[in-house]
Enzyme design. Structure first.
Site: not given
Ligand code: NAD
Length: 363
Positions: A144, A194, A226, A250, A254
């Protein structure tokens, strides 16, 4: 009684922000009346409210007030009125600026099921069980913020670029935060990356492993993102503290949040070296703003986190959580969590019931 005085910057913001923050302040006042702590509240405008008054989502004076406070309580920002402003002038820019200037590198989002609301989850009750997990998300680094970034023309077509950067020190400080937190909980950390594909995440894993040696009492495991996304809906009860980087956090926070049912229930804390910021996970909910029907529990539970993290008052934090639980167990619901056919109560009624329950918890 000699009172420990705390300065709190209160930024209600837009939409339902002022409605839910008002109830959270009542909860803080009840604690102050019953314990040796006193709050000096400094109100400020943020987001759209600040744009309307000062043509900027966060003034320097408000930022300075936050920097000089012991903690910041924020409602929510944004709404249709400001949606078409250029990116750099939108209400949400205030949040990015606050995170940056306060150095809020650790975002803590608990996902805990209240037993009275188990049916509000989309998962089967036996899968959801009594989950009680926390996502510890790195908030100021990663893709980001990485440079270079942007959309360029290579002569034939447009190319978009973002850069995933993490330094050892950035990984180390969020890892310490996650391990320290796990020691106050069930002492299990799951680090999510990852590392099988991206070099940055191999560094992430190496740094996490080396810091874990300082915490031999904490059980560490690693998951690829994943797999973590799958495990969260397959067997969420296995998790205690999920440690992850900015973008994965992020998304996963959620996902974890929705396990518990309503977004109106979810608190958050953003921690750094100076004053921390506490806010509900939800936005300004323009569709219900001004109607007095918003659920104040996410903001009240954010105040519970403030007692825990900023004032080191875990018993009072627990008393607030117990008060919420008690009111839910009595069957009271705001509209967002009301079962079919049940008459919902208002934002203010929910706040009043929780403060009354809290008063007896603190006796
Ligand atoms: P939202 O969270 O505001 O609302 C999503 C849905 O959940 C709506 O139907 C809303 O009515 C409901 N809801 C949210 N909080 C609730 C509560 N406390 N009680 C009852 N119902 C509740 O998300 P959105 O609609 O995508 O965004 C609305 C505005 O909020 C946008 O401008 C967005 O940019 C902004 N936003 C701000 C923040 C923040 O301030 N941290 C976070 C997310 C979105």
């Amino acid at each position: 009684m000699n009172k420990n005085v705390k300065k709190i910057a209160v930024l209600p913001g837009d939409g339902i922000g002022p409605e839910v923050v008002a109830e959270a302040l009542k909860v803080m006042n009840i604690v102050a009346q019953n314990r040796s702590i006193q709050f000096n509240f400094s109100p400020g405008l943020v987001g759209g409210a600040s744009i309307d008054a000062h043509a900027t989502p966060l003034t320097d004076a408000t930022l300075q007030m936050c920097l000089e406070s012991d903690a910041v309580l924020l409602g929510a920002v944004g709404g249709p009125k400001w949606e078409n402003l250029p990116h750099a002038q939108k209400p949400e820019r205030a949040l990015l600026k606050l995170r940056k200037e306060l150095g809020l590198f650790a975002n803590v989002r608990p996902a805990k099921i209240y037993s009275a609301l188990i049916d509000a989850s989309t998962l089967k009750p036996e899968v959801i069980g009594n989950i009680d997990l926390v996502v510890m998300r790195e908030l100021t680094g990663g893709i980001y913020f990485g440079e270079p970034r942007g959309v360029r023309d290579n002569g034939q077509e447009k190319v978009g670029i973002n850069t995933l950067v993490y330094s050892t020190s950035e990984i180390a400080r969020i890892t310490h935060a996650a391990f320290d937190l796990s020691r106050k909980r069930r002492k299990i950390v799951t680090s999510v990356d990852k590392a099988n594909v991206l070099d940055t995440y191999q560094l992430w894993r190496d740094v996490v492993n080396s810091i874990a040696k300082e915490y031999p009492d904490v059980k560490l495991s690693h998951l690829y993102v994943d797999n973590c996304a799958m495990q969260l809906i397959r067997n969420p009860q296995q998790f205690d503290v999920i440690l992850t980087e900015n973008m994965f956090g992020d998304i996963l926070s959620d996902e974890a949040a929705m396990l518990t049912g309503s977004i109106g229930m979810l608190p958050s804390a953003s921690l750094g070296p100076r004053s921390a910021m506490y806010e509900p996970v939800h936005g300004s909910a323009p569709d219900i703003a001004g109607k007095g029907i918003a659920n104040p529990i996410a903001t009240i539970a954010s105040v519970a986190m403030m007692f825990h993290y900023s004032f080191d008052m875990p018993a009072e934090a627990m008393a607030i959580e117990n008060a919420i639980e008690k009111v839910l167990n009595q069957g009271y619901r705001t509209a967002d969590i009301a079962e079919n056919g049940k008459v919902p109560i208002s934002t203010q009624e929910m706040g009043k019931l929780i403060t009354t329950a809290l008063q007896s918890e603190l006796k």
